[in-house]
Design an enzyme around this catalytic site. Structure first.
Site, short mmCIF file in Angstrom:
data_model
loop_
_atom_site.label_atom_id
_atom_site.label_comp_id
_atom_site.label_asym_id
_atom_site.label_seq_id
_atom_site.Cartn_x
_atom_site.Cartn_y
_atom_site.Cartn_z
N HIS A 1 41.64 31.93 48.09
CA HIS A 1 42.25 33.18 47.62
C HIS A 1 43.14 32.82 46.43
CE1 HIS A 1 41.81 33.92 52.03
NE2 HIS A 1 41.28 35.05 51.58
N ARG B 1 48.56 36.79 37.20
CA ARG B 1 48.77 38.02 36.46
C ARG B 1 49.91 37.88 35.45
NH1 ARG B 1 50.18 38.21 41.54
NH2 ARG B 1 52.33 38.51 42.12
N ASN C 1 45.28 34.76 42.79
CA ASN C 1 45.48 35.79 41.79
C ASN C 1 46.53 35.31 40.81
OD1 ASN C 1 48.23 37.23 42.28
ND2 ASN C 1 47.35 37.03 44.33
N SER D 1 41.71 37.82 39.83
CA SER D 1 41.87 37.48 41.24
C SER D 1 40.52 37.04 41.80
CB SER D 1 42.39 38.67 42.04
OG SER D 1 41.46 39.72 42.05
#
Length: 130
Positions: A104, A108, A106, A90
């Site tokens: 921003h 995963r 992120n 992130s």
């Protein structure tokens, strides 16, 4: 059999390194790194660049953890059982220049039982939209 969770963790760890190296080259300021453990089942690396030349603050983080979901949460997800593994990277980049958007992001990979999936997202937050 290929362990996609392990491959994803290796990739995300390398991605953190690549992003940090590129930002250090751009900004000229080094990151501070803090390594942490997650209940004995994984951990991560938190990297922060503060008061740089280009960035007021930049954080680029990696994690690889494992554990057990609470029963009610586990029931809402695909896969059997309650055991999970999660890995990801992130970042939050706050530039000094108000004409440059904050970043921003992120990304995963999560497994629960016999199921696994990728997730995440990214956005740019402008200070002065045109």
């Amino acid at each position: 059999m290929v362990n996609l969770s392990s491959q994803a963790a290796t990739y995300f760890r390398s991605l953190q390194d690549s992003i940090c190296n590129a930002l250090v080259e751009l900004d000229g300021t080094k990151f501070r790194e803090d390594c942490w453990d997650y209940q004995g089942r994984g951990g991560g690396r938190t990297r922060v660049l503060a008061e740089g030349h280009v960035f007021e603050k930049a954080g680029v983080n990696f994690s690889e953890v494992a554990g057990e979901f609470p029963e009610d949460l586990a029931a809402t997800m695909p896969g059997n059982g309650r055991d999970f593994q999660a890995t990801g990277v992130s970042l939050v980049l706050h530039p000094w220049n108000p004409m440059v958007p904050t970043v921003h992001a992120n990304f995963r990979y999560l497994t629960k039982g016999d199921q696994g999936w990728f997730g995440g997202g990214a956005d740019l937050t402008p200070y002065y939209p045109y």
